[in-house]
Motif scaffolding. Structure first.
Motif, PDB file in Angstrom:
ATOM      1  N   ASP A 193       6.758  -9.353   3.418  1.00 35.01           N
ATOM      2  CA  ASP A 193       7.598  -9.340   2.225  1.00 35.01           C
ATOM      3  C   ASP A 193       6.979 -10.277   1.205  1.00 35.01           C
ATOM      4  O   ASP A 193       6.942 -11.493   1.414  1.00 35.01           O
ATOM      5  N   LEU A 223      11.253 -11.991   8.188  1.00 35.35           N
ATOM      6  CA  LEU A 223      11.323 -10.530   8.300  1.00 35.35           C
ATOM      7  C   LEU A 223      12.695 -10.050   8.760  1.00 35.35           C
ATOM      8  O   LEU A 223      13.100  -8.937   8.426  1.00 35.35           O
ATOM      9  N   ASP A 262       2.552   5.041   2.110  1.00 35.91           N
ATOM     10  CA  ASP A 262       2.736   5.203   3.544  1.00 35.91           C
ATOM     11  C   ASP A 262       1.375   5.322   4.231  1.00 35.91           C
ATOM     12  O   ASP A 262       0.473   6.013   3.721  1.00 35.91           O
ATOM     13  N   ASP A 321      -0.457  -7.630  11.392  1.00 38.67           N
ATOM     14  CA  ASP A 321       0.875  -7.491  10.803  1.00 38.67           C
ATOM     15  C   ASP A 321       1.109  -6.048  10.364  1.00 38.67           C
ATOM     16  O   ASP A 321       0.229  -5.414   9.775  1.00 38.67           O
ATOM     17  N   ILE A 322       2.323  -5.549  10.619  1.00 36.61           N
ATOM     18  CA  ILE A 322       2.696  -4.213  10.174  1.00 36.61           C
ATOM     19  C   ILE A 322       3.166  -4.251   8.727  1.00 36.61           C
ATOM     20  O   ILE A 322       2.743  -3.451   7.888  1.00 36.61           O
ATOM     21  N   VAL A 323       4.059  -5.179   8.420  1.00 37.51           N
ATOM     22  CA  VAL A 323       4.573  -5.345   7.062  1.00 37.51           C
ATOM     23  C   VAL A 323       4.705  -6.830   6.751  1.00 37.51           C
ATOM     24  O   VAL A 323       4.764  -7.674   7.653  1.00 37.51           O
ATOM     25  N   PRO A 382      -0.652  -1.109  -1.014  1.00 39.77           N
ATOM     26  CA  PRO A 382       0.279  -1.643  -0.015  1.00 39.77           C
ATOM     27  C   PRO A 382       1.645  -0.964  -0.003  1.00 39.77           C
ATOM     28  O   PRO A 382       2.455  -1.231   0.881  1.00 39.77           O
ATOM     29  N   ALA A 400      -0.390  -1.662  10.342  1.00 37.25           N
ATOM     30  CA  ALA A 400       0.238  -0.340  10.282  1.00 37.25           C
ATOM     31  C   ALA A 400      -0.818   0.760  10.379  1.00 37.25           C
ATOM     32  O   ALA A 400      -0.580   1.816  10.976  1.00 37.25           O
ATOM     33  N   ARG A 414       8.781  -5.511   0.223  1.00 35.41           N
ATOM     34  CA  ARG A 414       8.064  -5.205   1.469  1.00 35.41           C
ATOM     35  C   ARG A 414       6.800  -4.411   1.205  1.00 35.41           C
ATOM     36  O   ARG A 414       6.796  -3.463   0.416  1.00 35.41           O
ATOM     37  N   GLU A 415       5.703  -4.816   1.881  1.00 38.11           N
ATOM     38  CA  GLU A 415       4.409  -4.152   1.749  1.00 38.11           C
ATOM     39  C   GLU A 415       3.848  -3.825   3.135  1.00 38.11           C
ATOM     40  O   GLU A 415       4.115  -4.533   4.105  1.00 38.11           O
ATOM     41  N   TRP A 416       3.037  -2.780   3.206  1.00 39.55           N
ATOM     42  CA  TRP A 416       2.323  -2.434   4.436  1.00 39.55           C
ATOM     43  C   TRP A 416       1.115  -3.349   4.605  1.00 39.55           C
ATOM     44  O   TRP A 416       0.529  -3.806   3.628  1.00 39.55           O
ATOM     45  N   CYS A 417       0.750  -3.578   5.866  1.00 39.93           N
ATOM     46  CA  CYS A 417      -0.430  -4.386   6.193  1.00 39.93           C
ATOM     47  C   CYS A 417      -1.390  -3.587   7.072  1.00 39.93           C
ATOM     48  O   CYS A 417      -1.092  -2.460   7.486  1.00 39.93           O
TER      49      CYS A 417
END
Length: 290
Positions: A173, A253, A145, A169-171, A142, A184, A178-181
């Protein structure tokens, strides 16, 4: 738009709530102070609460997950998940029957056929080179990039594979980190020329599911439903697209941009700038759900 300090200030105007989880009820680790209590009080007064989440997990998995965090089942009536909407589509053949799973192994529950389908297709997880489609439940890392997936996505796009996104979801917390989802990755795939299919917020399928879950409890018109969320591109866009009143959580967010301190209220000037920049037009704003 009205800035409020507690859900109880406006809750008696609505018979039901569609409530986002991550960023509103919990931070990925623990519930926000006052959030669970506010939902319990609303239900005690006769209101109904449907948790509407972009989690790729089935609702039973989400219920178990949030119970471990301390969100007790007396705070809600039912759960509508992006995972349930996307899973139903997958077992109807949205991306074929041989799929490459992009996501962590703890999302394996996504591949259990939903009980609502009488005759689900047989779906098999296979390597990318053998796949007819992609199912993305989330990143393997997560913090990496999403561009790390470009080689695989280029190969998939060239073959015309569709990507089913189980979580738009893009990101998020998680405990302030913060994490990528999955969203993204779907966004990247689309930018590269591939086709991504979405079933969670802000897209209609999850709201159709939420209304069905609510309809099993009570007959409630859209005018009597209040959506609660913190994501401009998901919760807010979805509520606005469905013509639902929106209580926007500024301390999720957008906490930094709106200068919303933990447990406090947004700076009005920065809030207005943020709402204008993101295109969010809420009915009400609150710092945190309480």
């Amino acid at each position: 738009m009205q800035i409020i300090h507690a859900l109880s200030e406006v809750s008696d105007r609505y018979r039901a709530l569609f409530v986002d989880l991550w960023g509103c009820v919990h931070d990925g680790v623990r519930p926000y102070p006052g959030a669970v209590e506010a939902l319990r009080a609303y239900r005690a007064g006769g209101g109904h609460v449907i948790l509407v989440t972009n989690s790729p997990r089935p609702r039973a998995g989400v219920a178990e997950q949030i119970a471990e965090m301390g969100v007790t089942d007396d705070a809600y009536d039912d759960i509508a998940t992006s995972g349930d909407s996307a899973r139903t589509a997958m077992y109807r053949g949205a991306v074929g029957t041989r799929v490459w799973h992009l996501g962590p192994e703890f999302d394996a529950g996504f591949f259990q056929p939903p009980a609502v389908l009488d005759d689900p297709l047989a779906v098999e997880r296979v390597p990318l080179e053998q796949a007819e489609g992609i199912v993305c439940t989330g990143p393997l890392d997560p913090f990496a990039d999403p561009s790390v997936m470009r080689p695989q996505f280029l190969a998939a796009k060239t073959r015309g594979l569709k990507l089913l996104c189980a979580n738009p979801d893009i990101v998020v917390d998680r405990g302030g980190v913060r994490e990528w989802c999955a969203g993204a990755y779907a966004e990247l795939y689309t930018e590269m020329g591939g086709e991504s299919l979405y079933f969670g917020k802000p897209h209609p399928p999850i709201y159709d599911l939420a209304r069905r879950r609510l309809g099993q409890i009570a007959d409630v018109s859209d005018a009597s439903i209040l959506a609660i969320g913190d994501g401009p591109a998901t919760d807010a866009a979805g509520a606005m697209g469905e013509d639902l009143d929106l209580l926007f959580i500024s301390g999720g967010l957008g906490a930094e941009e709106t200068a919303t301190p933990e447990g406090g209220h947004p700076d009005p000037g920065k809030l207005n700038t943020y709402l204008a920049a993101t295109g969010v037009a809420p009915t009400y704003v609150i710092g945190t759900l309480r």
